[in-house]
Design a protein around this motif. Structure first.
Motif, PDB file in Angstrom:
ATOM      1  N   PHE A 144       0.824  -1.215   0.000  1.00  0.00           N
ATOM      2  CA  PHE A 144       0.000   0.000   0.000  1.00  0.00           C
ATOM      3  C   PHE A 144       0.857   1.263   0.000  1.00  0.00           C
ATOM      4  O   PHE A 144       0.587   2.220  -0.709  1.00  0.00           O
ATOM      5  N   TYR A 145       1.885   1.245   0.897  1.00  0.00           N
ATOM      6  CA  TYR A 145       2.596   2.500   1.192  1.00  0.00           C
ATOM      7  C   TYR A 145       3.990   2.585   0.580  1.00  0.00           C
ATOM      8  O   TYR A 145       4.619   3.634   0.621  1.00  0.00           O
ATOM      9  N   GLY A 146       4.477   1.457   0.093  1.00  0.00           N
ATOM     10  CA  GLY A 146       5.827   1.435  -0.466  1.00  0.00           C
ATOM     11  C   GLY A 146       5.870   2.163  -1.808  1.00  0.00           C
ATOM     12  O   GLY A 146       4.823   2.564  -2.345  1.00  0.00           O
ATOM     13  N   PRO A 190      -0.457   2.466  -3.909  1.00  0.00           N
ATOM     14  CA  PRO A 190      -1.504   3.479  -4.072  1.00  0.00           C
ATOM     15  C   PRO A 190      -1.453   4.596  -3.023  1.00  0.00           C
ATOM     16  O   PRO A 190      -1.877   5.713  -3.290  1.00  0.00           O
ATOM     17  N   TYR A 191      -0.931   4.264  -1.837  1.00  0.00           N
ATOM     18  CA  TYR A 191      -0.926   5.272  -0.753  1.00  0.00           C
ATOM     19  C   TYR A 191       0.494   5.679  -0.387  1.00  0.00           C
ATOM     20  O   TYR A 191       0.783   6.035   0.751  1.00  0.00           O
ATOM     21  N   GLU A 192       1.391   5.635  -1.352  1.00  0.00           N
ATOM     22  CA  GLU A 192       2.809   5.930  -1.062  1.00  0.00           C
ATOM     23  C   GLU A 192       3.006   7.354  -0.549  1.00  0.00           C
ATOM     24  O   GLU A 192       3.966   7.631   0.151  1.00  0.00           O
ATOM     25  N   GLU A 243      -8.509   3.340  14.425  1.00  0.00           N
ATOM     26  CA  GLU A 243      -8.748   1.988  14.955  1.00  0.00           C
ATOM     27  C   GLU A 243      -8.181   0.925  14.021  1.00  0.00           C
ATOM     28  O   GLU A 243      -7.599  -0.061  14.470  1.00  0.00           O
ATOM     29  N   HIS A 244      -8.371   1.150  12.718  1.00  0.00           N
ATOM     30  CA  HIS A 244      -7.839   0.203  11.729  1.00  0.00           C
ATOM     31  C   HIS A 244      -6.324   0.044  11.906  1.00  0.00           C
ATOM     32  O   HIS A 244      -5.805  -1.071  11.958  1.00  0.00           O
ATOM     33  N   PHE A 245      -5.637   1.174  12.041  1.00  0.00           N
ATOM     34  CA  PHE A 245      -4.180   1.121  12.172  1.00  0.00           C
ATOM     35  C   PHE A 245      -3.776   0.483  13.496  1.00  0.00           C
ATOM     36  O   PHE A 245      -2.828  -0.286  13.568  1.00  0.00           O
ATOM     37  N   ASN A 282      -5.374  -1.757  15.130  1.00  0.00           N
ATOM     38  CA  ASN A 282      -5.578  -3.209  15.079  1.00  0.00           C
ATOM     39  C   ASN A 282      -4.556  -3.906  14.203  1.00  0.00           C
ATOM     40  O   ASN A 282      -4.277  -5.076  14.387  1.00  0.00           O
ATOM     41  N   ARG A 283      -4.031  -3.192  13.249  1.00  0.00           N
ATOM     42  CA  ARG A 283      -3.203  -3.857  12.247  1.00  0.00           C
ATOM     43  C   ARG A 283      -1.695  -3.647  12.414  1.00  0.00           C
ATOM     44  O   ARG A 283      -0.905  -4.504  12.041  1.00  0.00           O
ATOM     45  N   TYR A 284      -1.325  -2.515  12.970  1.00  0.00           N
ATOM     46  CA  TYR A 284       0.096  -2.168  13.003  1.00  0.00           C
ATOM     47  C   TYR A 284       0.558  -1.807  14.414  1.00  0.00           C
ATOM     48  O   TYR A 284      -0.248  -1.442  15.266  1.00  0.00           O
ATOM     49  N   LYS A 285       1.880  -1.841  14.581  1.00  0.00           N
ATOM     50  CA  LYS A 285       2.466  -1.532  15.878  1.00  0.00           C
ATOM     51  C   LYS A 285       2.768  -0.033  15.990  1.00  0.00           C
ATOM     52  O   LYS A 285       3.251   0.567  15.022  1.00  0.00           O
TER      53      LYS A 285
HETATM   54  C1  HEM Z   1     -10.493   4.285  -5.892  1.00  0.00           C
HETATM   55  C2  HEM Z   1     -11.020   3.971  -4.738  1.00  0.00           C
HETATM   56  C3  HEM Z   1     -10.349   3.000  -3.805  1.00  0.00           C
HETATM   57  C4  HEM Z   1     -10.252   1.667  -3.907  1.00  0.00           C
HETATM   58  C5  HEM Z   1     -10.804   0.765  -4.999  1.00  0.00           C
HETATM   59  C6  HEM Z   1      -9.530   1.212  -2.732  1.00  0.00           C
HETATM   60  C7  HEM Z   1      -9.235  -0.104  -2.441  1.00  0.00           C
HETATM   61  C8  HEM Z   1      -8.661  -0.545  -1.309  1.00  0.00           C
HETATM   62  C9  HEM Z   1      -8.466  -1.940  -0.945  1.00  0.00           C
HETATM   63  C10 HEM Z   1      -8.896  -3.141  -1.793  1.00  0.00           C
HETATM   64  C11 HEM Z   1      -7.858  -1.965   0.253  1.00  0.00           C
HETATM   65  C12 HEM Z   1      -7.424  -3.204   1.013  1.00  0.00           C
HETATM   66  C13 HEM Z   1      -8.359  -3.504   2.125  1.00  0.00           C
HETATM   67  C14 HEM Z   1      -7.771  -4.575   3.021  1.00  0.00           C
HETATM   68  O1  HEM Z   1      -7.145  -5.500   2.548  1.00  0.00           O
HETATM   69  O2  HEM Z   1      -7.944  -4.442   4.240  1.00  0.00           O
HETATM   70  C15 HEM Z   1      -7.668  -0.613   0.665  1.00  0.00           C
HETATM   71  C16 HEM Z   1      -7.062  -0.236   1.842  1.00  0.00           C
HETATM   72  C17 HEM Z   1      -6.821   1.064   2.184  1.00  0.00           C
HETATM   73  N1  HEM Z   1      -7.210   2.194   1.520  1.00  0.00           N
HETATM   74 FE1  HEM Z   1      -8.158   2.230  -0.243  1.00  0.00          FE
HETATM   75  N2  HEM Z   1      -9.191   2.288  -1.973  1.00  0.00           N
HETATM   76  C18 HEM Z   1      -9.661   3.392  -2.593  1.00  0.00           C
HETATM   77  C19 HEM Z   1      -9.543   4.689  -2.166  1.00  0.00           C
HETATM   78  C20 HEM Z   1      -8.857   5.078  -1.058  1.00  0.00           C
HETATM   79  C21 HEM Z   1      -8.656   6.463  -0.658  1.00  0.00           C
HETATM   80  C22 HEM Z   1      -9.195   7.701  -1.384  1.00  0.00           C
HETATM   81  C23 HEM Z   1      -7.891   6.444   0.445  1.00  0.00           C
HETATM   82  C24 HEM Z   1      -7.406   7.677   1.174  1.00  0.00           C
HETATM   83  C25 HEM Z   1      -7.446   7.784   2.453  1.00  0.00           C
HETATM   84  C26 HEM Z   1      -7.627   5.050   0.769  1.00  0.00           C
HETATM   85  C27 HEM Z   1      -6.878   4.607   1.827  1.00  0.00           C
HETATM   86  C28 HEM Z   1      -6.720   3.294   2.163  1.00  0.00           C
HETATM   87  C29 HEM Z   1      -5.959   2.851   3.322  1.00  0.00           C
HETATM   88  C30 HEM Z   1      -5.238   3.731   4.303  1.00  0.00           C
HETATM   89  C31 HEM Z   1      -6.045   1.459   3.348  1.00  0.00           C
HETATM   90  C32 HEM Z   1      -5.520   0.552   4.440  1.00  0.00           C
HETATM   91  C33 HEM Z   1      -4.258  -0.068   4.100  1.00  0.00           C
HETATM   92  C34 HEM Z   1      -3.729  -0.793   5.326  1.00  0.00           C
HETATM   93  O3  HEM Z   1      -4.428  -1.582   5.931  1.00  0.00           O
HETATM   94  O4  HEM Z   1      -2.588  -0.485   5.679  1.00  0.00           O
HETATM   95  N3  HEM Z   1      -8.234   4.266  -0.169  1.00  0.00           N
HETATM   96  N4  HEM Z   1      -8.151   0.240  -0.299  1.00  0.00           N
END
Ligand code: HEM
Length: 156
Positions: A76-78, A82-84, A131-133, A135-138
Motif C-alpha cells: 500500500f505504502y511502499g 496506491p498510498y505511497e 482503529e484500523h491502524f 488493530n493492524r500495526y504496531k
Molecule cells: C479508488 C477507490 C479505492 C479503492 C478501490 C480502494 C481499495 C482498497 C483496498 C482493496 C484496500 C485493502 C483492504 C484490506 O485489505 O484491508 C484498501 C485499503 C486502504 N485504503 Fe483504499 N481504496 C480506494 C480509495 C482510497 C482512498 C481515497 C484512500 C485515502 C485515504 C484510501 C486509503 C486506504 C488505506 C489507508 C487502506 C488501508 C491499508 C492498510 O491496511 O494499511 N483508499 N483500499
C-alpha cells in the motif's frame, strides 16, 4: 516402516506448531527484545519523513500524532503503492478526507496539522482509520513539533 514414517511426520508437525507458538508468544524474550527496540520513538515531521520505504527500508506513518510501523503494508505504502504519499508523513488529514492527494499533506516545514477545522463526519472517519491502524500495526512512537524532544528510534 510406514507406521514409523507417519509417527515421525506427526512429531514434526507438533514440533512445528510448538515452535510457531513460541515465536508468537509474548513471553518470547527474542520477540520482546525486538519490540523494545522500537517503542517510544519521538519523531518530528522531518525525522519521520525518511521512513518512507525509499530512504529507509521501514515505512512509518503518523495518525493523530501516533506513529505506526506500516512496513507490513508495503504494497500500500511502499514506492509505487496506491498510498505511497502517506509514507513517512502525517496521514491524518488525508484519512479524514478520504484522499491520498499530496495537497492534503502538511508540508514538512509547517506546524503539525491540529485538524481543528475538520467536520464531525471527517473526525469520525479519522477515528475509524485510527482503529484500523491500531488493530493492524504496531505503534513505534509519537509525533512532536520540534527537535527538542526528537529522538531517533533505536535499532532501526
Ligand atoms: C479508488 C477507490 C479505492 C479503492 C478501490 C480502494 C481499495 C482498497 C483496498 C482493496 C484496500 C485493502 C483492504 C484490506 O485489505 O484491508 C484498501 C485499503 C486502504 N485504503 Fe483504499 N481504496 C480506494 C480509495 C482510497 C482512498 C481515497 C484512500 C485515502 C485515504 C484510501 C486509503 C486506504 C488505506 C489507508 C487502506 C488501508 C491499508 C492498510 O491496511 O494499511 N483508499 N483500499
Amino acid at each position: 516402516m510406514l507406521t514409523n514414517i507417519i509417527v515421525i511426520l506427526v512429531i514434526l508437525f507438533f514440533a512445528r506448531s510448538i515452535y510457531r507458538d513460541f515465536i508468537a508468544n509474548d513471553n518470547n524474550p527474542l520477540a520482546n527484545q525486538a519490540e523494545a527496540s522500537i517503542v517510544e520513538g519521538k519523531f518530528t515531521p522531518k525525522s519521520l519523513a525518511k521512513y518512507n520505504g525509499k530512504d529507509h527500508p521501514k515505512i512509518f506513518i503518523s495518525v493523530k500524532n501516533r506513529v505506526f510501523d506500516v512496513s507490513q503494508g508495503a504494497a500500500f505504502y511502499g514506492p509505487g503503492g496506491p498510498y505511497e504519499n502517506f509514507a513517512g508523513r502525517d496521514a491524518s488529514r488525508g484519512l479524514a478526507l478520504n484522499s491520498f492527494d499530496p495537497v492534503v499533506l502538511t508540508p514538512l516545514d509547517q506546524p503539525i496539522d491540529d485538524l481543528s477545522n475538520l467536520s464531525k463526519l471527517e473526525l469520525e472517519s479519522l477515528e475509524q482509520w485510527d482503529e484500523h491502524f491500531e488493530n493492524r500495526y504496531k505503534v513505534v512512537g509519537t509525533l512532536h513539533e520540534n527537535g527538542t524532544v526528537s529522538e531517533e528510534v533505536k535499532g532501526l
